[in-house]
Scaffold this active site. Structure first.
Site, PDB file in Angstrom:
ATOM      1  CG  HIS A 226      -1.905  -1.153   1.219  1.00 41.50           C
ATOM      2  ND1 HIS A 226      -2.719  -1.529   0.162  1.00 41.50           N
ATOM      3  CD2 HIS A 226      -2.106  -2.088   2.188  1.00 41.50           C
ATOM      4  CE1 HIS A 226      -3.388  -2.626   0.488  1.00 41.50           C
ATOM      5  NE2 HIS A 226      -3.032  -2.992   1.711  1.00 41.50           N
ATOM      6  CG  ASP A 277      -5.203  -6.260  -0.049  1.00 41.82           C
ATOM      7  OD1 ASP A 277      -5.148  -7.143   0.810  1.00 41.82           O
ATOM      8  OD2 ASP A 277      -5.201  -5.043   0.240  1.00 41.82           O
TER       9      ASP A 277
HETATM   10 ZN    ZN Z   1      -3.214  -6.937   2.846  1.00 42.30          ZN
END
Ligand code: ZN
Length: 406
Positions: A226, A277
């Site tokens: 991220h 994810d």
């Molecule tokens: Zn993750």
């Protein structure tokens, strides 16, 4: 064009079990619904997954990944123990379920067992629902060495530090010193949420990436997952470290995380890869498309992901995701995995080498793959995985049981 071939795409961030809750967390429970309220639902769901369920969900997910063009997956795996926190008779039982699903479907797996020790930056103990994620440093290193002994051509094992809030500073130092200079993937969730940035500043006196760069030997072995909320100097620091940033645009959008400063980071020579994810979407096309579209919406400009050397936004982002992805998953041989596109697909009519990537990334919604080869084996033919039906049948039964158990 005769052969429409693209390299296989590494998926550098996945939590397999979350595939089974895709679409189940989209009803408002609270006007302030956020990542943190989603996490509560996710924990409740995670509590029902045992090794058999883990296998069925991962197998379905990996079939979907292969059919979409992902040929390797980095599994950030933290569902280690029984729901009450006691290890299974085989402490690696949940890891083995993921390994078996990858083996049986033919996807390359970079398994990243996760170290998860505390429930917040203040070092508080894990909550009841987090207990099955937790390890002492010794138990963690023992799991790691068990799994690393089982590596083979398409199975790599590295480490994942869940996040700075879940791994105390002394434990992080201990694990990093135990692995020393060993070449292995090291992944960490970082700076996904603004609350995490605020807590890190309050407790450690620095922003998360700033703290990590000052306290860990971040280099090309590392993947920062991220890294959404960055200062300019953090951005420069990551780019200079040669670490890869794992961008997961559909999950980051789904969870309301924020938008990564893509243009600025690429201008610094920063390295990126893509990940599915939470697996609300299992499509490299959608990840790459939304990587670019998010930037267009915020900058009100077009072709943000292009560069002076590569004016095609689709090709530039695709090639960056391949290079960063190969670095992140550390799978020898993965560079030879490939996808053959369906030359008869209307979305590819008149395609040229210059327009191939942009067509693949931006044109239409139908899957464009004809076949997928991993480690010298064709695992998808005519767009379908050979075991897709049998695996989907098991998955449907499993999901039915998980949902009616609640
Ligand atoms: Zn993750």
């Amino acid at each position: 064009m005769r052969d429409l071939v693209l390299p296989g795409i590494p998926n550098i961030h996945s939590h397999a079990f979350q595939r089974a809750m895709a679409g189940l967390a989209e009803r408002q429970l609270n006007p302030a619904d956020s990542f943190w309220t989603w996490r509560e639902l996710m924990y409740r769901f995670a509590g029902r997954i045992d090794p058999e369920a883990q296998y069925d969900i991962a197998a379905q997910l990996y079939v979907e990944m292969l059919e979409a063009g992902y040929t390797s997956v980095c599994e950030f795996h933290y569902l280690h123990h029984q729901p009450d926190g006691r290890p299974y008779a085989d402490p690696a039982a949940m890891s083995r379920a993921i390994i078996a699903a990858a083996r049986d479907t033919g996807i390359r797996l970079t398994l990243l067992p996760v170290l998860y020790m505390s429930g917040g930056f203040d070092g508080r103990a894990l909550s009841e629902r987090q207990r099955r994620f937790g390890h002492s440093v010794d138990a963690y290193l023992s799991l790691l060495s068990t799994l690393r002994a089982e590596q083979h051509e398409s199975l790599r094992v590295g480490i994942a530090l869940h996040s700075l809030r879940a791994v105390p500073a002394d434990a992080l130092a201990e694990v990093l010193s135990a692995i020393g200079d060993a070449v292995m993937p090291i992944h960490i969730h970082i700076a996904e949420q603004t609350a995490e940035v605020d807590d890190c500043i309050a407790v450690r006196g620095a922003r998360p990436v700033e703290w990590l760069l000052a306290n860990a030997p971040v280099d090309a072995r590392w993947t920062l997952v991220h890294a959404t909320h960055l200062s300019d100097s953090e951005m420069r620091g990551i780019a200079a470290s040669k670490a890869v940033v794992a961008l997961c645009p559909t999950t980051e959008a789904n969870l309301g995380d924020g938008l990564f400063p893509l243009r600025e980071f690429l201008a610094l020579g920063g390295r990126i890869g893509i990940g599915s994810d939470s697996n609300v979407s299992v499509s490299p096309v959608e990840e790459l498309r939304w990587l670019e579209y998010g930037q267009r919406l915020i900058t009100r400009q077009r072709n943000v992901g292009s560069s002076a050397a590569q004016p095609s936004a689709g090709q530039n982002l695709f090639e960056l995701a391949i290079a960063g992805g190969l670095q992140s998953c550390q799978q020898e041989g993965a560079a030879r995995d490939h996808l053959v596109l369906d030359a008869d697909a209307p979305a590819l009519a008149g395609v040229t080498p210059e327009t191939l990537h942009d067509r693949f990334v931006f044109a239409g919604n139908r899957p464009l793959l004809r076949s997928v080869s991993v480690a010298g084996r064709v695992v998808v033919e005519n767009g379908r995985h050979a075991q897709a039906e049998a695996i989907a049948r098991r998955y449907r039964g499993r999901l039915q049981a998980l949902l009616t158990d609640s």
